[in-house]
Design an enzyme around this catalytic site. Structure first.
Site, PDB file in Angstrom:
ATOM      1  CG  ASP A  84      25.571  14.524  44.539  1.00 24.12           C
ATOM      2  OD1 ASP A  84      26.516  14.239  45.292  1.00 24.12           O
ATOM      3  OD2 ASP A  84      24.780  13.688  44.090  1.00 24.12           O
ATOM      4  CB  THR A 117      28.946  10.629  43.184  1.00 27.42           C
ATOM      5  OG1 THR A 117      28.707  11.955  43.627  1.00 27.42           O
ATOM      6  CG2 THR A 117      28.244   9.669  44.110  1.00 27.42           C
ATOM      7  CB  THR A 118      32.371  14.674  41.839  1.00 26.08           C
ATOM      8  OG1 THR A 118      31.123  15.064  42.392  1.00 26.08           O
ATOM      9  CG2 THR A 118      32.727  15.582  40.691  1.00 26.08           C
ATOM     10  CG  ASP A 415      26.765  13.196  49.156  1.00 29.02           C
ATOM     11  OD1 ASP A 415      25.742  12.614  48.779  1.00 29.02           O
ATOM     12  OD2 ASP A 415      27.622  13.654  48.370  1.00 29.02           O
TER      13      ASP A 415
HETATM   14  P1  ADP Z   1      32.622  13.942  45.482  1.00 30.14           P
HETATM   15  O1  ADP Z   1      31.271  13.956  44.847  1.00 30.14           O
HETATM   16  O2  ADP Z   1      33.567  13.052  44.766  1.00 30.14           O
HETATM   17  O3  ADP Z   1      32.579  13.718  46.938  1.00 30.14           O
HETATM   18  P2  ADP Z   1      33.255  16.650  46.114  1.00 30.14           P
HETATM   19  O4  ADP Z   1      32.886  17.835  45.291  1.00 30.14           O
HETATM   20  O5  ADP Z   1      32.513  16.404  47.376  1.00 30.14           O
HETATM   21  O6  ADP Z   1      33.206  15.393  45.197  1.00 30.14           O
HETATM   22  O7  ADP Z   1      34.810  16.825  46.426  1.00 30.14           O
HETATM   23  C1  ADP Z   1      35.508  15.875  47.160  1.00 30.14           C
HETATM   24  C2  ADP Z   1      36.984  16.199  47.158  1.00 30.14           C
HETATM   25  O8  ADP Z   1      37.242  17.450  47.780  1.00 30.14           O
HETATM   26  C3  ADP Z   1      37.736  15.151  47.944  1.00 30.14           C
HETATM   27  O9  ADP Z   1      38.914  14.821  47.256  1.00 30.14           O
HETATM   28  C4  ADP Z   1      38.042  15.874  49.253  1.00 30.14           C
HETATM   29  O10 ADP Z   1      39.194  15.366  49.878  1.00 30.14           O
HETATM   30  C5  ADP Z   1      38.231  17.277  48.779  1.00 30.14           C
HETATM   31  N1  ADP Z   1      38.015  18.258  49.833  1.00 30.14           N
HETATM   32  C6  ADP Z   1      36.918  18.458  50.565  1.00 30.14           C
HETATM   33  N2  ADP Z   1      37.094  19.460  51.461  1.00 30.14           N
HETATM   34  C7  ADP Z   1      38.350  19.913  51.275  1.00 30.14           C
HETATM   35  C8  ADP Z   1      39.131  20.947  51.878  1.00 30.14           C
HETATM   36  N3  ADP Z   1      38.653  21.701  52.860  1.00 30.14           N
HETATM   37  N4  ADP Z   1      40.401  21.127  51.422  1.00 30.14           N
HETATM   38  C9  ADP Z   1      40.867  20.361  50.442  1.00 30.14           C
HETATM   39  N5  ADP Z   1      40.190  19.388  49.828  1.00 30.14           N
HETATM   40  C10 ADP Z   1      38.943  19.148  50.235  1.00 30.14           C
HETATM   41 MG    MG Z   2      31.701  14.796  48.436  1.00 33.97          MG
END
Ligand code: ADP
Ligand code: MG
Length: 550
Positions: A84, A117-118, A415
């Protein structure tokens, strides 16, 4: 405002000392004054950009479903494993002022949206990187800031344009579950994303006011206990207490419980050490014992008279009292902490009773079901207080192999809960996997031509910066970032389909609608807004006073 009082000056004050002259007037001493390096103008901006980019680079590899996890160790040795963004930055010990702004950025996204948040930090890092190129080409930072502002508005509006309303009702929650699953798919717990997403949605719906589109997340307690499997995580419509019935032969289940909540000792008064009791004959001893027993018996009777079917006590009672309670069929729980007692009282609509004489029927708490649950073969037991009279509060009870796993599950569920809440507030979604960013990038690129001045370079740079998200997703999934991005981008343009994104999990389609990868519109908009804001702020700083390396 007064810099001495103003907390936003805290970082600067760390390097300063406040002193008083002989008249009591305060003045500030800059410590190590001769060792200060002071960066001005372009040098300052370049140093700041480098610091911001450094922070973003750390998070970049954690983005997306194939993102890496980080292990962080706190100064006192506690280990956190997480994916996270907000948590990683929170635990990192950054002492650079600009890096702190990035930490703050992630925190704001966490506070307002809960997810993303990332991504927001990666986006800001990418905007800084593009800005650096523009500064090197001689474009003034203020121009860059202005261009970014224009571009961010284009992207913000474009998101609304490509957003979809996602219908759900209290009975059809599949769309909510799917969106929570997207959030969880990029977490360590993604193995159980379906069941955790369902739990999150049920919990949010249990406390939601669908008419007012309002959710009070404070009513959702998230508890964890080491042991069992992640799959055993459950939603409880009520509260749980980490205690057991005081006697193993007491009933394990009480329906329509009427609960006496006591903070007074539930046992005969102990002879005080100051008093002297002369027991020199067997008779005297037996009388005293009889009196004690009667005293306690009266207490039990009093509980029964007011209608209590369960007693929850702050204090303990001895084996003899325990045995008697079991015999008189009055189940009891002992050694319950003050905080928990309060929680029980609020949830069950009962009153905490500090003196036995004050016990009345109205002060009893009410719960549809109180049960003791044992876990597996262990001696672990918990008391579940469900369907409470006064509260819709629910508890998510996380199980897992170790503490680190449980803590990370808590963060991931946070989240997911936020995402479900956001969707109830505003049911618009955009597609994930970088598809929304690519679509915005195309729109911003197209808008750049409209600006005759130098800003258009900055607007184009903004479009390029948006590409960083899909590129990071691709790279983290082991794909060729540039090739993958250009293929997806041309597909978006050719098919006029804003749902094409990065197929991180190698499902076989780029279409995020088919893959059910959704994010909330407000979350994505907020990312763009916050990232732009912080980058503009960094670009406008041209004077940095900091202590040099020792
Ligand atoms: P954040 O902390 O920003 O939410 P995450 O590590 O949760 O970061 O990653 C979020 C990103 O991953 C978003 O751009 C989301 O659309 C993408 N994402 C999540 N699941 C998938 C998936 N199954 N296929 C492609 N992209 C995905
Ligand atoms: Mg996320």
């Amino acid at each position: 405002s007064d810099p001495v009082e103003d907390p936003s000056f805290g970082g600067i004050l760390g390097e300063m000392a406040l002193a008083f002259d002989e008249f009591g007037r305060p003045f500030i001493i800059l410590r190590e004054q001769d060792q200060k390096t002071r960066l001005r103008g372009l040098d300052a901006q370049k140093a700041n950009i480098a610091a911001g980019k450094a922070v973003a680079r750390i998070l970049r590899t954690s983005l997306g479903p194939k993102g890496m996890d980080k292990i962080l160790q706190s100064p006192d040795g506690e280990v956190t494993i997480t994916n996270d963004g907000a948590t990683i930055l929170e635990q990192m010990d950054v002492d650079n002022q600009i890096a702190k702004l990035m930490v703050e950025l992630s925190r704001s996204q966490d506070y307002e949206i809960g997810d993303g948040t990332t991504g927001v930090v990666v986006m800001a890092g990418s905007l800084l990187e593009q800005a650096q190129k523009l500064l090197e080409r001689g474009i003034h930072p203020i121009r860059v800031a202005e261009g970014y502002e224009l571009a961010s508005r284009v992207a913000f509006d474009h998101l609304e344009h490509i957003a979809h309303k996602y219908e759900f009702s209290a009975t059809d929650v599949e769309s909510l579950v799917q969106t929570c699953m997207t959030t969880l798919s990029s977490k360590i717990v993604n193995r159980c994303k379906r069941s955790l997403a369902e739990i999150a949605v049920k919990a949010v719906l249990a406390v939601a006011d669908l008419e007012r589109k309002d959710v009070n997340l404070d009513l959702i307690k998230v508890e964890g206990k080491v042991g069992g499997k992640l799959e055993d995580t459950e939603l409880i419509y009520g509260i749980i207490v980490d205690k057991d019935m005081s006697h193993p032969q007491m009933p394990k289940q009480i329906e329509d419980a009427k609960i006496a909540i006591l903070t007074c000792p539930f046992e005969p008064p102990k002879p005080k050490t100051k008093h002297k009791v002369d027991i020199d004959t067997v008779e005297k001893f037996q009388t005293l014992r009889g009196q004690e027993q009667k005293y306690f018996d009266d207490m039990v009777q009093k509980c029964k008279d007011v209608g209590a079917t369960l007693v929850i006590c702050q204090w303990g009672f001895d084996d003899e009292a325990n045995h008697l309670l079991m015999h008189r069929n009055l189940p009891a729980v002992r050694w319950v902490g003050g905080v928990e007692l309060e929680l029980i009282a609020i949830a069950t609509g009962g009153r905490i009773v500090p003196r036995f004489q004050e016990l009345t029927p109205e002060k009893l708490g009410k719960a549809g079901l109180v049960r003791e649950k044992a876990f597996g073969t262990t001696k672990d037991r918990m008391i579940y207080i469900e369907h409470c009279a006064n509260s819709r509060a629910v508890t998510i009870f996380i199980r897992g192999g170790n503490k680190m796993m449980i803590e990370e599950t808590k963060r991931s569920l946070h989240d997911a809960l936020c995402v479900a809440r956001n969707l109830i507030r505003n049911n618009s979604i955009v597609y994930g996997g970088g598809s929304a960013e690519i679509s915005c990038s195309i729109a911003v690129e197209a808008a750049a031509d409209k600006y005759p001045g130098v800003e258009q370079y900055a607007v184009r740079a903004f479009a390029d910066a948006l590409d960083a998200i899909p590129m990071a997703l691709a790279e983290n999934s082991g794909l060729q970032p540039i090739e993958t991005l250009s293929a997806v981008k041309s597909q978006q343009i050719k098919e006029n389909n804003s749902c094409c994104g990065i197929d991180c999990n190698d499902v076989g389609t780029n279409d995020m609608r088919e893959q059910n990868v959704f994010e909330t519109l407000i979350g994505k908009q907020q990312q763009i807004l916050l990232a732009t804001q912080v980058v503009k702020m960094i670009l406008k700083i041209d004077d940095v006073i900091s202590p040099s390396e020792y």
